[in-house]
Design a protein around this motif. Structure first.
Motif, PDB file in Angstrom:
ATOM      1  N   VAL A  77       0.843  -1.201   0.000  1.00 17.75           N
ATOM      2  CA  VAL A  77       0.000   0.000   0.000  1.00 17.75           C
ATOM      3  C   VAL A  77       0.874   1.245   0.000  1.00 17.75           C
ATOM      4  O   VAL A  77       0.620   2.203  -0.752  1.00 17.75           O
ATOM      5  N   GLN A  78       1.899   1.262   0.820  1.00 19.84           N
ATOM      6  CA  GLN A  78       2.788   2.415   0.868  1.00 19.84           C
ATOM      7  C   GLN A  78       3.443   2.659  -0.482  1.00 19.84           C
ATOM      8  O   GLN A  78       3.571   3.805  -0.916  1.00 19.84           O
ATOM      9  N   ASP A  79       3.836   1.584  -1.154  1.00 21.75           N
ATOM     10  CA  ASP A  79       4.457   1.723  -2.470  1.00 21.75           C
ATOM     11  C   ASP A  79       3.460   2.227  -3.501  1.00 21.75           C
ATOM     12  O   ASP A  79       3.779   3.097  -4.318  1.00 21.75           O
ATOM     13  N   ALA A  80       2.229   1.696  -3.471  1.00 22.74           N
ATOM     14  CA  ALA A  80       1.210   2.108  -4.445  1.00 22.74           C
ATOM     15  C   ALA A  80       0.821   3.574  -4.272  1.00 22.74           C
ATOM     16  O   ALA A  80       0.489   4.255  -5.243  1.00 22.74           O
ATOM     17  N   GLY A 224      -9.277 -15.234  -2.182  1.00 21.87           N
ATOM     18  CA  GLY A 224      -9.259 -15.776  -0.840  1.00 21.87           C
ATOM     19  C   GLY A 224      -9.031 -14.685   0.187  1.00 21.87           C
ATOM     20  O   GLY A 224      -9.125 -13.481  -0.106  1.00 21.87           O
ATOM     21  N   HIS A 225      -8.677 -15.095   1.403  1.00 21.54           N
ATOM     22  CA  HIS A 225      -8.610 -14.174   2.532  1.00 21.54           C
ATOM     23  C   HIS A 225      -7.595 -13.051   2.322  1.00 21.54           C
ATOM     24  O   HIS A 225      -7.850 -11.914   2.708  1.00 21.54           O
ATOM     25  N   SER A 226      -6.451 -13.369   1.736  1.00 22.86           N
ATOM     26  CA  SER A 226      -5.405 -12.362   1.546  1.00 22.86           C
ATOM     27  C   SER A 226      -5.133 -12.100   0.072  1.00 22.86           C
ATOM     28  O   SER A 226      -4.079 -11.572  -0.284  1.00 22.86           O
ATOM     29  N   GLY A 227      -6.087 -12.447  -0.776  1.00 18.40           N
ATOM     30  CA  GLY A 227      -5.893 -12.290  -2.216  1.00 18.40           C
ATOM     31  C   GLY A 227      -5.951 -10.857  -2.718  1.00 18.40           C
ATOM     32  O   GLY A 227      -5.646 -10.583  -3.882  1.00 18.40           O
ATOM     33  N   PHE A 228      -6.329  -9.929  -1.832  1.00 19.94           N
ATOM     34  CA  PHE A 228      -6.457  -8.531  -2.238  1.00 19.94           C
ATOM     35  C   PHE A 228      -5.109  -7.807  -2.269  1.00 19.94           C
ATOM     36  O   PHE A 228      -5.014  -6.704  -2.786  1.00 19.94           O
ATOM     37  N   PHE A 229      -4.095  -8.443  -1.695  1.00 24.53           N
ATOM     38  CA  PHE A 229      -2.825  -7.754  -1.499  1.00 24.53           C
ATOM     39  C   PHE A 229      -1.895  -7.923  -2.695  1.00 24.53           C
ATOM     40  O   PHE A 229      -0.845  -8.568  -2.614  1.00 24.53           O
ATOM     41  N   THR A 230      -2.298  -7.347  -3.805  1.00 26.07           N
ATOM     42  CA  THR A 230      -1.455  -7.295  -4.997  1.00 26.07           C
ATOM     43  C   THR A 230      -1.366  -5.845  -5.453  1.00 26.07           C
ATOM     44  O   THR A 230      -2.326  -5.076  -5.268  1.00 26.07           O
ATOM     45  N   PRO A 231      -0.249  -5.456  -6.041  1.00 23.93           N
ATOM     46  CA  PRO A 231      -0.140  -4.064  -6.526  1.00 23.93           C
ATOM     47  C   PRO A 231      -1.275  -3.683  -7.473  1.00 23.93           C
ATOM     48  O   PRO A 231      -1.785  -2.555  -7.415  1.00 23.93           O
ATOM     49  N   ARG A 232      -1.681  -4.621  -8.332  1.00 21.28           N
ATOM     50  CA  ARG A 232      -2.743  -4.308  -9.292  1.00 21.28           C
ATOM     51  C   ARG A 232      -4.063  -4.024  -8.589  1.00 21.28           C
ATOM     52  O   ARG A 232      -4.752  -3.049  -8.915  1.00 21.28           O
ATOM     53  N   HIS A 233      -4.421  -4.875  -7.622  1.00 22.72           N
ATOM     54  CA  HIS A 233      -5.690  -4.660  -6.918  1.00 22.72           C
ATOM     55  C   HIS A 233      -5.661  -3.355  -6.123  1.00 22.72           C
ATOM     56  O   HIS A 233      -6.643  -2.600  -6.117  1.00 22.72           O
ATOM     57  N   ILE A 234      -4.566  -3.097  -5.462  1.00 19.82           N
ATOM     58  CA  ILE A 234      -4.462  -1.890  -4.649  1.00 19.82           C
ATOM     59  C   ILE A 234      -4.564  -0.642  -5.515  1.00 19.82           C
ATOM     60  O   ILE A 234      -5.287   0.306  -5.179  1.00 19.82           O
ATOM     61  N   ARG A 235      -3.858  -0.634  -6.636  1.00 14.81           N
ATOM     62  CA  ARG A 235      -3.882   0.549  -7.515  1.00 14.81           C
ATOM     63  C   ARG A 235      -5.220   0.694  -8.244  1.00 14.81           C
ATOM     64  O   ARG A 235      -5.697   1.805  -8.461  1.00 14.81           O
ATOM     65  N   THR A 243      -8.355   8.423  -2.902  1.00 18.63           N
ATOM     66  CA  THR A 243      -8.056   9.770  -3.404  1.00 18.63           C
ATOM     67  C   THR A 243      -9.303  10.523  -3.873  1.00 18.63           C
ATOM     68  O   THR A 243      -9.417  11.726  -3.632  1.00 18.63           O
ATOM     69  N   ASP A 244     -10.224   9.819  -4.525  1.00 19.72           N
ATOM     70  CA  ASP A 244     -11.365  10.497  -5.153  1.00 19.72           C
ATOM     71  C   ASP A 244     -12.724   9.975  -4.717  1.00 19.72           C
ATOM     72  O   ASP A 244     -13.755  10.482  -5.170  1.00 19.72           O
ATOM     73  N   GLY A 245     -12.755   8.918  -3.908  1.00 19.66           N
ATOM     74  CA  GLY A 245     -14.034   8.322  -3.542  1.00 19.66           C
ATOM     75  C   GLY A 245     -14.657   7.508  -4.654  1.00 19.66           C
ATOM     76  O   GLY A 245     -15.848   7.171  -4.596  1.00 19.66           O
ATOM     77  N   ARG A 246     -13.850   7.189  -5.677  1.00 22.64           N
ATOM     78  CA  ARG A 246     -14.371   6.462  -6.836  1.00 22.64           C
ATOM     79  C   ARG A 246     -14.338   4.958  -6.568  1.00 22.64           C
ATOM     80  O   ARG A 246     -13.306   4.411  -6.193  1.00 22.64           O
TER      81      ARG A 246
END
Length: 294
Positions: A77-80, A224-235, A243-246
């Motif tokens: 998250v910090q990197d994204a 799965g439980h931790s499947g959200f933690f990818t740069p693509r999903h985060i970005r 940033t925009d509520g979008r």
């Protein structure tokens, strides 16, 4: 390192870090400072913070992780978010919580620790827009803080792997969050929220079934439980919302299959727990029978 070198190091760190990353940079530097220079470092740190002009356009994003982890996804998250101006990403961690503690009633220590971190973040930037991303047990911690700490308010909230009870009173405890200000990312391959529901009390399968309430926007994913933690999903999904509520669409919202009856029953707030008790009693009885045979 002597005191002069420390002063130079603090100054160079402050000048080379981005304005919204200076606090994190100095906090990371503090770990390497020897004990005899800690007092001097803290004085220099406080002097730098006292000269910061509070920016009403700044966004503070607080990250709260789950159990049996140190929140490694926080780095992603910090990197994204690192290229976005005026965003300060803060970790609100706590000592390791085991599965045994998860099902026990002794949950107060991590809640108090995270609440202190949130209050400190608010104290440092009183005019900043406060937001939270919480995963798994971190979502439960957030729900307790919203319920018990009326002084802490957030503009936007992201949940994933949530174990908050599905009948949580968002309209009461998060009434200051605006419309579409709470985003719940649901993983249809996530069994842990279901397990937490029938194995203990105080939890719910909101990370598997969603909340299905007007106060929260549920988005479903084949994860799965931790499947959200990818740069693509985060970005793609988290950054636009912060940033925009979008809120970006998910194709799985319409393509996901119907939830199986077994999951629905186990996720029921009292039927599921009754089954959990029966399973536990059966295991104890079976174990006792083996012990007698031995």
């Amino acid at each position: 390192m002597n005191d002069v070198e420390l002063v130079r190091l603090v100054e160079s760190t402050w000048l080379t870090a981005r304005s919204d990353q200076r606090y994190a940079a100095l906090k990371a530097l503090r770990v390497a400072v020897s004990s005899d220079l800690i007092d001097l470092f803290d004085a220099l740190f406080d002097a730098k913070l006292s000269n910061i002009e509070d920016d009403p356009n700044a966004i503070v994003v607080i990250l709260v992780h789950g159990i049996q982890t140190d929140g490694a996804w926080h780095r992603l998250v910090q990197d994204a978010f690192s290229d976005v101006p005026n965003i300060n990403v803060i970790e609100a961690g706590y000592d390791c919580v085991t599965a045994a503690q998860l099902v026990s009633p002794f949950r107060g220590t991590p809640i108090e620790k995270v609440a202190r971190e949130m209050r400190e973040a608010r104290r440092r930037e009183p005019r900043a827009r406060m937001m939270v991303i919480a995963h798994s047990f971190g979502s439960y911690i957030l729900s307790r803080i919203l319920k018990d700490a009326s002084d802490l308010e957030f503009e936007r909230i992201i949940l994933c792997g949530s174990i908050i009870t599905r009948n949580y009173k968002w309209d009461l405890f998060a009434r200051n969050v605006g419309p579409a200000g709470i985003l719940n990312h649901v993983g249809t391959g996530d069994f842990y929220p279901v397990l937490a529901t029938f194995a203990s009390v105080g939890y719910g399968a909101s990370g598997r079934l969603g909340f299905k309430t007007g106060k929260v926007v549920d988005r479903f994913f084949q994860l799965g439980h931790s499947g959200f933690f990818t740069p693509r999903h985060i970005r793609t999904h988290w950054l636009p919302f912060i940033t925009d509520g979008r809120i970006e669409r998910s194709d799985w919202d319409v393509n996901k299959p119907a939830t199986g009856l077994a999951i629905l029953i186990l996720s029921h707030p009292w039927i599921g727990r009754l089954i959990g008790v029966l399973i536990l009693c059966s295991l104890v009885f079976f174990g006792y029978g083996l012990w007698l045979l031995i």
